[in-house]
Design an enzyme around this catalytic site. Sequence first.
Site, mmCIF file in Angstrom:
data_model
loop_
_atom_site.group_PDB
_atom_site.id
_atom_site.type_symbol
_atom_site.label_atom_id
_atom_site.label_comp_id
_atom_site.label_asym_id
_atom_site.label_seq_id
_atom_site.Cartn_x
_atom_site.Cartn_y
_atom_site.Cartn_z
ATOM 1 C CE LYS A 53 -3.991 -2.149 2.169
ATOM 2 N NZ LYS A 53 -4.643 -2.569 3.401
ATOM 3 C CD GLN A 97 -3.795 -4.192 6.648
ATOM 4 O OE1 GLN A 97 -3.586 -3.258 5.885
ATOM 5 N NE2 GLN A 97 -4.474 -5.263 6.274
ATOM 6 C CG ASP A 120 -10.157 0.164 4.931
ATOM 7 O OD1 ASP A 120 -9.957 -0.139 3.738
ATOM 8 O OD2 ASP A 120 -9.477 -0.276 5.872
#
Length: 291
Positions: A53, A97, A120
């Site tokens: 990422k 995460q 997200d």
Amino acid sequence: MTAQIIDGKAFAARLRSRIAAEVATLAGQGITPGLAVVLVGEDPASQVYVRSKGRMTREVGMASFEHRLSQQVSQQELLELIQKLNEDPAVHGILVQLPLPAHMDEAAVINAITPDKDVDGFHILNVGRLATGQRAMVPCTPLGCLMLLRDHLGSLAGRNAVVIGRSNIVGKPMAQLLLRDSATVTIAHSRTEDLPELCRRADILVAAVGRPSFVQGDWIKPGATVIDVGINRTEDGLVGDVDHAGASQVAGAFTPVPGGVGPMTIACLLANTLTATARIHGLPDPEGLTP
Ligand code: NAD
């Protein structure tokens, strides 16, 4: 019939170049989109995701901020870091995460992210906005699946869609997005009866189960479009949730694993970071990156 392969890797590469061009335009206005990724603990798979990422964020010209915290960090310390990132004007997107260590309340941590920076799309406000058709940040994996489906099929209106899996990360938001595009949507899960028969009615079949080669060729309606979200590490390497040998004989088109949905997820994370940046600066949403 031999099914067409939907090349998510190539689509994601084109998407990233478009994003890079938009980032360059923003740079001319003195704006650099910034994505902060927070990793708690040393889970090897999460470390790989976070590294890639960061690399892809920098490749499109965005700023990447990585925060690595130990497995033992307290929830309070993590919440304090999130608060700092919420207030940092150089940060437009925040991603924590998952999974988090067992001593943390995942929902409390995610809901501490300011919804405008929740790239997200897991914050309860964004979930509600998506469900009610309001302007939301949309979870990256289902957003990537939607882009591939629209690109391949055009309008999804009136098509029978079956989503296997009801997770908050993939299954549920995928169903919401398909519904928003006027597909007729069924969500299947571990307690669904006669799953093969249900799948045989699907013009669009999305598999997000987490079981290697679970969906068999004879579950697929001839000519259907099959999106394989699964990522399963097996002795034979990376395998999806769909039996690809079977699917390729029956489906109209399907996404391979690897090279299908996976690359779209990171590209959509960058797309969401760009969208968040535009919104924070009061600019219009970049075209084609939101549902
Ligand atoms: P999850 O474990 O949270 O959910 C799995 C779902 O499958 C559950 O809702 C469950 O009801 C359903 N299920 C389990 N057994 C079933 C059965 N026998 N019949 C029907 N349904 C059944 O998983 P998730 O987070 O939604 O992820 C699903 C898969 O997608 C995993 O392989 C994961 O690695 C992968 N994934 C890929 C990406 C990507 O970028 N490509 C992103 C997220 C997840």
